[in-house]
Design a protein around this motif. Structure first.
Motif, PDB file in Angstrom:
ATOM      1  N   LEU A  78      87.456  53.992  65.169  1.00 22.25           N
ATOM      2  CA  LEU A  78      87.128  53.592  66.537  1.00 22.25           C
ATOM      3  C   LEU A  78      88.134  52.569  67.056  1.00 22.25           C
ATOM      4  O   LEU A  78      88.751  51.822  66.288  1.00 22.25           O
ATOM      5  CB  LEU A  78      85.720  52.983  66.588  1.00 22.25           C
ATOM      6  N   ASN A  79      88.250  52.523  68.377  1.00 19.31           N
ATOM      7  CA  ASN A  79      89.139  51.546  69.012  1.00 19.31           C
ATOM      8  C   ASN A  79      88.558  50.150  68.853  1.00 19.31           C
ATOM      9  O   ASN A  79      87.452  49.871  69.314  1.00 19.31           O
ATOM     10  CB  ASN A  79      89.308  51.907  70.495  1.00 19.31           C
ATOM     11  N   GLN A  80      89.302  49.263  68.202  1.00 17.14           N
ATOM     12  CA  GLN A  80      88.801  47.924  67.926  1.00 17.14           C
ATOM     13  C   GLN A  80      88.567  47.126  69.207  1.00 17.14           C
ATOM     14  O   GLN A  80      87.623  46.328  69.289  1.00 17.14           O
ATOM     15  CB  GLN A  80      89.805  47.191  67.025  1.00 17.14           C
ATOM     16  N   THR A  81      89.382  47.343  70.205  1.00 10.69           N
ATOM     17  CA  THR A  81      89.219  46.622  71.482  1.00 10.69           C
ATOM     18  C   THR A  81      87.922  47.016  72.161  1.00 10.69           C
ATOM     19  O   THR A  81      87.209  46.170  72.715  1.00 10.69           O
ATOM     20  CB  THR A  81      90.419  46.911  72.411  1.00 10.69           C
ATOM     21  N   GLU A  82      87.592  48.303  72.132  1.00  6.87           N
ATOM     22  CA  GLU A  82      86.338  48.766  72.732  1.00  6.87           C
ATOM     23  C   GLU A  82      85.134  48.146  72.026  1.00  6.87           C
ATOM     24  O   GLU A  82      84.148  47.787  72.667  1.00  6.87           O
ATOM     25  CB  GLU A  82      86.255  50.296  72.672  1.00  6.87           C
TER      26      GLU A  82
END
Length: 591
Positions: A541-545
């Motif tokens: 998964l996108n860490q920023t999201e």
């Protein structure tokens, strides 16, 4: 003709005796071959002059062959085919002998969520020299196995044993290394030794067609092994996901014992007037997991701007009621209100009213769940998944009875026990649902998570009433307009479809498929930042999201309180666990 020995003699195709073709002349193949070559040169010269087609050339050549030539050619082709089949047959036996020990060790150490070094999307692959020694040694092992099988089929036992020994040495040198820096210092010497062994084997065994067939057979065998390991991994993950770790089993037992021992059962709830005040922010959490529920409450209160206006309605089962209540008596969140209820106290929730309860009491469902279903790989991971005990718990289906559980509330935010709150959620009560009943984050990306992934559209009851391309949405964080729910009689819609799925032909067990049906065209899509899913199954998964999300959801099998959890996601959950609690220390629950 060039493939035949010059000492062979053509037989008379009629009498079968040598030396009687065209009178008493005897033709040795050497003479025949020379004559054939002169004939072919004339033919080729003629083709250059008149540009004949290729098929006519072949017909001329075949016409010059004798029946004996054709017979020998067919026998030779038959021997080649039998040899190919024999090589493929020997492949599995030899591979098992070479890989048995290492395969077992690899399976023990296998991490299902770590991408391997050969993943083409990794940046390591951008550099062609990255981990070159390790890649070379792995390629050498593959070729050594191929040559070893060929050597065995040709009874070259010494060469076969030598190659096996080099394969074993290379595997020991590589060990668990995933990069050149992790290799043993003797790795380069072993790579050179293996190179000499392969060079010797190539000189004695190399045949392009045989090696190609052998490598294809090895590839097929490897794919079969991968498929088998995937099935085994899926089964074991499902089995582990539905078990309760010893510390989590200990916690409710200790809490329940002290609850009755110290007489907390007579303690009254505080702030009763807040429990039915529609002007406050109300949450519904239905769970039998004390630790997980505490994280949901702690994380929500910590990020609330006005925690005194937040009311948590927790419903659990009879077995965990004392433990759940004991925990929140001793660990009451600052200013916020917590109510713990026992689902068995809802007398209106009975089989005459509730479709699911009626189905769970039927002989068909009891047979499906309890009669002679061994927990083994033979039943398949899907069957094991749908026999998870949570599908038998009414706590899982209570979400469809929110207006009955909270008759005086206007809006309520439903939260699963495997979520973590990272921001203030009060703005959700101000979202205009535009006359919809359910506010949720949609989950479809392309064709993924659309209705046809959950419902059986081969059944006319489904295909005639729903769009297969309709977008799915997430259960786990949902804002429900209870006034609109009552006006549209949503619970009766749920009952209607549950009654028609008694034989499980419309969808499998669970709450999302009936939720999609019940709130079809009644769901308002929330901004995706409110709810990020996948922390329980997707390691990419996108860490920023995740960091920017208001709620993160560990949906899937890798729950944060299990050893299966994805390591890099576990901290988002564990930082809200009160590890200094006496009961957590007593049950050896630690970070």
């Amino acid at each position: 003709m060039k493939d035949l020995s010059a000492s062979w003699v053509l037989e008379n195709p009629i009498s079968g005796e040598p030396g009687k073709q065209k009178g008493s002349q005897v033709f040795k193949l050497k003479d025949s071959y020379q004559a054939s070559r002169r004939s072919e040169e004339n033919v080729e010269h003629f083709i250059d002059d008149h540009h004949w087609q290729e098929d006519e050339i072949q017909n001329r050549r075949k016409a010059s062959w004798s029946p004996v030539k054709f017979k020998r050619q067919m026998l030779r082709q038959k021997r080649w085919d039998l040899r190919t089949v024999d090589l493929i047959r020997q492949n599995k036996e030899a591979d098992k002998q070479m890989e048995a020990t290492s395969a077992i060790e690899d399976l023990k150490n296998m991490d299902p969520v770590v991408n391997g070094k050969y993943s083409i999307w990794r940046r390591d692959f951008e550099n062609p020299n990255s981990d070159s020694t390790l890649k070379l040694m792995r390629d050498q092992i593959i070729m050594a196995k191929a040559y070893a099988n060929i050597a065995k089929s040709r009874n070259q036992i010494d060469l076969y044993s030598s190659l096996l020994r080099h394969v074993g040495d290379s595997l020991r040198v590589i060990g668990d290394a995933n990069s050149d820096s992790e290799l043993h210092p003797s790795s380069l010497d072993q790579a050179k030794a293996m190179g000499h062994a392969l060079s010797f084997a190539k000189d004695r065994l190399y045949d392009c067609h045989i090696v190609a067939r052998k490598l294809r057979a090895m590839l097929q065998s490897a794919e079969d092994n991968v498929d088998s390991l995937k099935k085994r991994s899926a089964f074991l993950i499902q089995l582990a996901a539905k078990t309760v770790p010893k510390p989590l089993h200990c916690l409710p037992l200790q809490l329940a014992a002290d609850y009755y021992f110290h007489g907390y059962q007579s303690k009254k709830d505080l702030n009763i007037e807040k429990l039915e005040d529609p002007s406050l922010y109300h949450y519904a959490i239905f769970s039998d997991n004390v630790l997980a529920t505490s994280v949901v409450v702690n994380s929500t209160v910590l990020h609330a701007n006005e925690p005194e206006k937040h009311v948590f309605h927790i419903v659990t089962d009879k077995l965990n009621f004392a433990a759940m209540r004991m925990w929140f008596i001793l660990n009451a969140p600052e200013k916020a209100t917590v109510q713990v209820e026992n689902i068995d106290d809802f007398k209106w929730l009975n089989s005459s009213y509730c479709s699911v309860l009626r189905q769970l009491e039927s002989a068909r469902v009891k047979e499906y769940y309890f009669k002679n279903h061994p927990s083994s790989l033979s039943v398949g991971s899907d069957n094991l998944k749908y026999r998870n005990p949570k599908y038998l718990s009414m706590l899982n289906h209570l979400r469809f009875y929110l207006p009955e559980v909270y008759p005086k509330l206007h809006k309520i935010l439903f939260l699963d026990d495997d979520i973590v709150v990272q921001k203030d959620l009060t703005p959700l009560w101000d979202v205009d649902l535009n006359g919809m009943v359910n506010g949720a984050v949609e989950t479809c990306k392309g064709s993924f998570h659309r209705f046809d992934k959950y419902l059986n559209f081969s059944n006319p009851k489904i295909s005639e009433n729903f769009d297969s391309n309709a977008c799915g949405w997430a259960f786990g964080m949902n804002i429900f307009d209870l006034k609109e729910w009552r006006n549209r009689n949503i619970t009766q819609i749920y009952h209607y479809w549950q009654d028609r799925n008694e034989d499980r032909t419309l969808w499998k067990l669970g709450t999302l498929p009936p939720g999609l049906i019940t709130f079809y065209n009644l769901t308002y899509p929330l901004d995706r930042k409110w709810h990020v899913l996948g922390l329980g199954y997707d390691p990419a998964l996108n860490q920023t999201e995740i960091v920017n999300a208001a709620v993160v959801h560990y949906n899937g099998n890798y729950k944060p309180w299990l050893d299966l959890a994805v390591a890099k996601y576990k901290s988002y959950w564990s930082k809200y666990v009160r590890f200094d609690s006496y009961y957590l220390k007593l049950c050896n629950l630690s970070e």
